[in-house]
Design an enzyme around this catalytic site. Structure first.
Site, PDB file in Angstrom:
ATOM      1  N   ARG A  40      41.002  29.158  91.454  1.00 37.69           N
ATOM      2  CA  ARG A  40      41.281  29.577  92.836  1.00 37.69           C
ATOM      3  C   ARG A  40      40.296  30.637  93.317  1.00 37.69           C
ATOM      4  O   ARG A  40      39.682  30.490  94.370  1.00 37.69           O
ATOM      5  CB  ARG A  40      42.710  30.137  92.933  1.00 37.69           C
ATOM      6  CG  ARG A  40      43.814  29.154  92.659  1.00 37.69           C
ATOM      7  CD  ARG A  40      43.881  28.044  93.681  1.00 37.69           C
ATOM      8  NE  ARG A  40      44.030  28.543  95.034  1.00 37.69           N
ATOM      9  CZ  ARG A  40      43.598  27.894  96.105  1.00 37.69           C
ATOM     10  NH1 ARG A  40      42.949  26.757  95.982  1.00 37.69           N
ATOM     11  NH2 ARG A  40      43.797  28.390  97.318  1.00 37.69           N
ATOM     12  N   CYS A  94      44.261  42.088  92.818  1.00 36.76           N
ATOM     13  CA  CYS A  94      44.398  41.963  94.271  1.00 36.76           C
ATOM     14  C   CYS A  94      45.357  43.021  94.811  1.00 36.76           C
ATOM     15  O   CYS A  94      45.113  43.615  95.870  1.00 36.76           O
ATOM     16  CB  CYS A  94      44.879  40.564  94.639  1.00 36.76           C
ATOM     17  SG  CYS A  94      46.437  40.064  93.869  1.00 36.76           S
ATOM     18  N   THR A  95      46.435  43.294  94.085  1.00 36.21           N
ATOM     19  CA  THR A  95      47.410  44.282  94.546  1.00 36.21           C
ATOM     20  C   THR A  95      46.851  45.695  94.475  1.00 36.21           C
ATOM     21  O   THR A  95      47.081  46.519  95.368  1.00 36.21           O
ATOM     22  CB  THR A  95      48.713  44.174  93.722  1.00 36.21           C
ATOM     23  OG1 THR A  95      49.225  42.832  93.817  1.00 36.21           O
ATOM     24  CG2 THR A  95      49.759  45.149  94.232  1.00 36.21           C
TER      25      THR A  95
END
Length: 481
Positions: free
Chosen positions: A138, A289-290
């Protein structure tokens, strides 16, 4: 002529202006390596409607809509200057010009505002830097899209190869198809062809060699004409220095990890601590990402109000690590069906804050709930501040940070009252402050931060790669520190 006719005529006029801007934006990018922005949003390779929508969106941030009639003169002024590689925000030029009382013409004002990109101060165009993707999942495919997009000038980053394990069947054709079509992010913007004889995918003129390998120590990248490359490991298989060092093969100069690093691997959040990367550092993590979503607004709040303690709860879209249906998984809850359940799980984002913000003495805790959506997450950041404030003051501060500060590429801002997660698919910011959901009472502030955990994060990774490659060009007008 009716009022409706007046509105439609005005619209057609603005379409005509936006259409005239496209070749100017393209020529500046191709010939001078200048990226034209509008409030941190790139206008390169954008359609007429996309340019008009970007101007319209300015009202969500600045409180009023920008018109192409306001920004077009600044674009024309740029063409008359001897510009070097840079990023120039015509939205900011127009906004600051409104408040300038010196009586300067647009051309005079523009020349002064971007003086650092002209004459003796300008950066010379550099040779392109080779990039290799290790893994093509992804994040890998979104990184490929971004790298191909940014190769337009020919003087930035150049995706040369992708390393994967060979799968059964038409491996190359299927991987090209996954790059071409994405159920969440839509069609690839351009053309893709496959050269099976040479194991190559050609995307918008970029020849990308697909190298099949199960072992990073078995690849000699110089055999493919690759040199001094930045390799981006998006598999997450290795996270410590010893494992990631296996990638330092002939042709590879630096390794970037798209997951939290372990041990002494520096965890970097672009915009916050990317300047701490040492020139000779070869192994770098872009954290999660967080972490990228919460650290920039946490820094913005800590700098202005001080933070004593905090807790982050992430409501996170499901990922490939979870199961479609109930099945065995090494983590207890993640084995349950991702599309059918909310799943309580852990997040390393809170502990990673200490690496990105070592001067922050506050204790930050965190937890996560995976929910049945395929992309875009929201982080709820609950902070105890060092002083009391008001909701209006906090929102004004964060809006200004998103517009003019060095964090403006990381923090976006929306006041849309009906915003939902799908609205932020494709956002290039690390996080977006939801003004309507923000709660402040005394010394307690609760921020709701949307983030595209796939695309927004990939943009942050590319920014780190640009920085370590010397392809990160200054932005004008300069952000307010």
């Amino acid at each position: 002529m009716t009022v409706n006719d007046d509105v439609f005529t005005n619209w057609k006029h603005r379409e005509e202006i936006a259409e005239s801007m496209i070749p100017i934006i393209g020529k500046l990018h191709r010939e001078r390596d200048v990226t034209v922005l509008l409030h941190s949003r790139s206008l390169v390779n954008k359609s007429v409607i996309s340019i008009l929508k970007a101007h319209r969106f300015a009202r969500q941030i600045a409180g009023e809509e920008l018109s192409v009639t306001e920004t077009q003169p600044f674009l024309h002024a740029l063409t008359a200057l001897d510009l070097g590689p840079s990023q120039i925000d015509i939205g900011m030029l127009a906004a600051t010009y409104r408040n300038d009382d010196r009586g300067l013409s647009v051309a005079e004002f523009t020349a002064q505002a971007v003086a650092g990109a002209t004459g003796a101060d300008k950066i010379e165009r550099r040779a392109s830097r080779d990039v290799v993707l290790y893994g093509f999942g992804r994040i890998g495919r979104l990184l490929a899209r971004l790298l191909i997009e940014k190769a337009g000038s020919g003087n930035g980053l150049r995706l040369r190869a992708v390393v994967v394990r060979r799968a059964a069947g038409q491996d190359l054709v299927k991987r090209a198809s996954l790059l071409r079509r994405d159920s969440i992010h839509g069609q690839f913007q351009g053309t893709i062809t496959v050269d099976e004889a040479n194991s190559t995918i050609i995307a918008n003129g970029n020849e990308i060699k697909v190298i099949y390998s199960d072992d990073p120590t078995s690849v000699d990248y110089t055999a493919y004409g690759i040199k001094d490359a930045v390799l981006i490991d998006n598999t997450g298989r290795w996270r410590d220095r010893e494992g990631l060092s296996q990638h330092l093969r002939p042709g590879i100069d630096k390794v970037i990890l798209t997951a939290p690093g372990k041990g002494d691997v520096p965890n970097v959040v672009h915009g916050v601590n990317h300047d701490m990367i040492k020139p000779d550092e070869q192994i770098i993590s872009c954290a999660s990402c967080t972490t990228n979503a919460i650290v920039p607004p946490l820094k913005a709040m800590a700098d202005e109000y001080g933070v004593l303690r905090g807790h982050v709860e992430t409501v996170h879209s499901f990922t490939n690590d979870q199961n479609l249906l109930d099945n065995y998984h090494k983590s207890d809850r993640r084995g349950r069906s991702a599309p059918l359940n909310m799943v309580i799980t852990e997040t390393g984002a809170a502990s990673a804050v200490a690496k990105a913000l070592p001067d922050l003495e506050a204790t930050i805790t965190g937890s996560s709930i995976r929910v049945p959506v395929p992309d875009v997450s929201i982080a709820i950041l609950n902070l105890q501040l060092a002083r009391e404030t008001s909701r209006e003051e906090v929102l004004d501060h964060l809006r200004e940070v998103s517009l003019t500060s060095p964090l403006k590429r990381q923090i976006d801002f929306t006041s849309a009252p009906d915003a939902v997660s799908n609205d932020f698919i494709g956002s290039r910011h690390a996080s977006i402050v939801d003004a309507g959901a923000t709660k402040v009472e005394g010394d307690n502030a609760i921020l709701y931060l949307w983030y595209d955990n796939e695309f927004g994060y990939s943009c942050q990774v590319v920014r780190v790669v640009q920085h370590v490659s010397g392809a990160e060009y200054p932005t004008f007008p300069a952000p307010v520190a």
